[in-house]
Design a protein around this motif. Structure first.
Motif: not given
Length: 410
Positions: A341-351
């Motif tokens: 039930g918590k919130k979250g973040n997904a980050i992609s570092i792309i070339e």
């Protein structure tokens, strides 16, 4: 539409345990699978990690054991197979929490445990045994474990068992448990190797349930990406994210070599991290996970092989330092955050070469993933565009085949 656990025909003692664990309403897989399992049907379910699948098979199993109590002491009646020891321990922990108001016994049988400990367990009454296939098979062959009393056989992460080469062992275990009444199989996907690698008689006329991580669940995860011009720029972006935004992060990389390199780079700037990778000694792996769980370190670097099936609390950020090879692995990865039930973040570092992959992920998940920038670290290169390959029409294919044939030397 089932909206509350009370609508699932579960005993009050289970409902109370569910409430104490903080679960408010059933997830899609729970609402779909529990009634079918309680109805006595075999279940074939696709449910990625983070969708509440453990409770989807543990709750009906606990209810069944209460509806049909054992008449005398004896061996296990429910057998749950998992591909790894960590997953077995997690499933057993969750089962114990859900069964806390009952007097049911739940045990694990996995590798890496002294023989004597298992001998002590096998000498007592067990209700549910959570096991890894290889170790359990050893005990069956040594006539230490009796499968004749098994009434329910549950396979968790069946696709991963196949990937790890457990297919033949699972088929043998299925044959050993041939007197069972019901089988439940859970897999991240039902396509391809998801289930086809097992024998057809594993399930009898199963009810098929497919539960993608619902859009509602994914909405709790904010997804975005940063573009990097080169490897140095990429590392600078990661350091900025870790120092300014991320509280507790899992960083995903493709290979063990990449993991070793990144670990060194972070440690050289005093970013303390623990790490897990494939083929790592069990005690070191447990230690790394425990340090992250206890909050001793707030950064965990992992390869996909190592991270599958581990449930870690309070992960604020999942960072794709290397993009995965397929879009479904991306979903698996980001499912490590926004749990319970918590919130979250997904980050992609792309070339530049990752751009087609991020676009593929957007098509697959039907989510828009926006680009963001960090002050002083904006990319200098233009965003690459890739032309889609035109599919040849049947007519064009025919013509080129004709040309090939006629162009051959006589």
């Amino acid at each position: 539409m089932i909206r509350t656990f009370a609508e699932l025909d579960l005993d009050q003692n289970l409902i109370e345990a569910i409430e104490q664990m903080g679960f408010e309403r059933p997830t899609q897989i729970q609402a779909d699978a529990i009634p079918q399992a309680l109805d006595g049907k075999d279940v074939l379910a696709s449910a990625p990690t983070g969708t509440g699948k453990t409770a989807a098979f543990v709750l009906p199993a606990l209810q069944y054991l209460q509806d049909f109590p054992r008449k005398k002491a004896g061996p296990a009646r429910v057998l749950i197979l998992t591909p790894t020891r960590e997953l077995a321990m997690q499933v057993a922990d969750q089962a114990r929490a859900l069964a806390k108001n009952t007097n049911l016994n739940i045990f694990t049988i996995t590798g890496g445990v002294m023989y004597q400990e298992h001998a002590d367990i096998l000498g007592t009454t067990q209700d549910i045994v959570v096991a890894t296939p290889g170790r359990l098979m050893e005990y069956i062959e040594a006539e230490r474990f009796d499968c004749r009393a098994i009434e329910w056989l549950i396979l968790d992460e069946a696709d991963r068992m196949l990937d790890m080469g457990f297919g033949p062992v699972v088929d043998r275990l299925s044959a050993e448990c041939r007197w069972r009444k019901q089988t439940l199989l859970f897999s991240a996907t039902l396509e391809g190797k998801g289930v086809e690698g097992f024998t057809e008689d594993l399930l009898k006329n199963p009810v098929k349930i497919e539960a993608d991580p619902s859009r509602r669940e994914r909405k709790k995860i904010t997804q975005w990406y940063h573009r990097a011009d080169n490897a140095e720029h990429k590392l600078a972006l990661l350091k900025a994210i870790l120092s300014d935004q991320a509280e507790r992060s899992i960083i995903f990389v493709k290979t063990r070599e990449r993991l070793a390199e990144l670990r060194g780079q972070l440690e050289s700037v005093q970013i303390v991290c623990s790490w897990i990778q494939g083929e790592m000694p069990q005690d070191r792996r447990n230690n790394a996970i425990q340090r992250f769980r206890d909050g001793e370190v707030n950064v965990l670097i992992a390869t996909d092989v190592a991270a599958r099936g581990i449930d870690l609390p309070d992960v604020s950020h999942v960072i794709n330092y290397d993009m995965p090879r397929t879009a479904d692995v991306y979903l698996h990865r980001i499912g490590r955050t926004a749990r319970a039930g918590k919130k979250g973040n997904a980050i992609s570092i792309i070339e530049a070469h990752d751009q087609p992959m991020i676009e593929r992920v957007m098509r697959y998940t039907k989510d828009e993933i926006k680009e963001r920038y960090i002050k002083d670290l904006r990319p200098k290169a233009k965003k690459p565009t890739f032309k889609k390959k035109k599919k040849k029409s049947a007519e064009t294919k025919k013509k080129s085949n004709v040309k090939k044939k006629t162009g051959k030397k006589k």
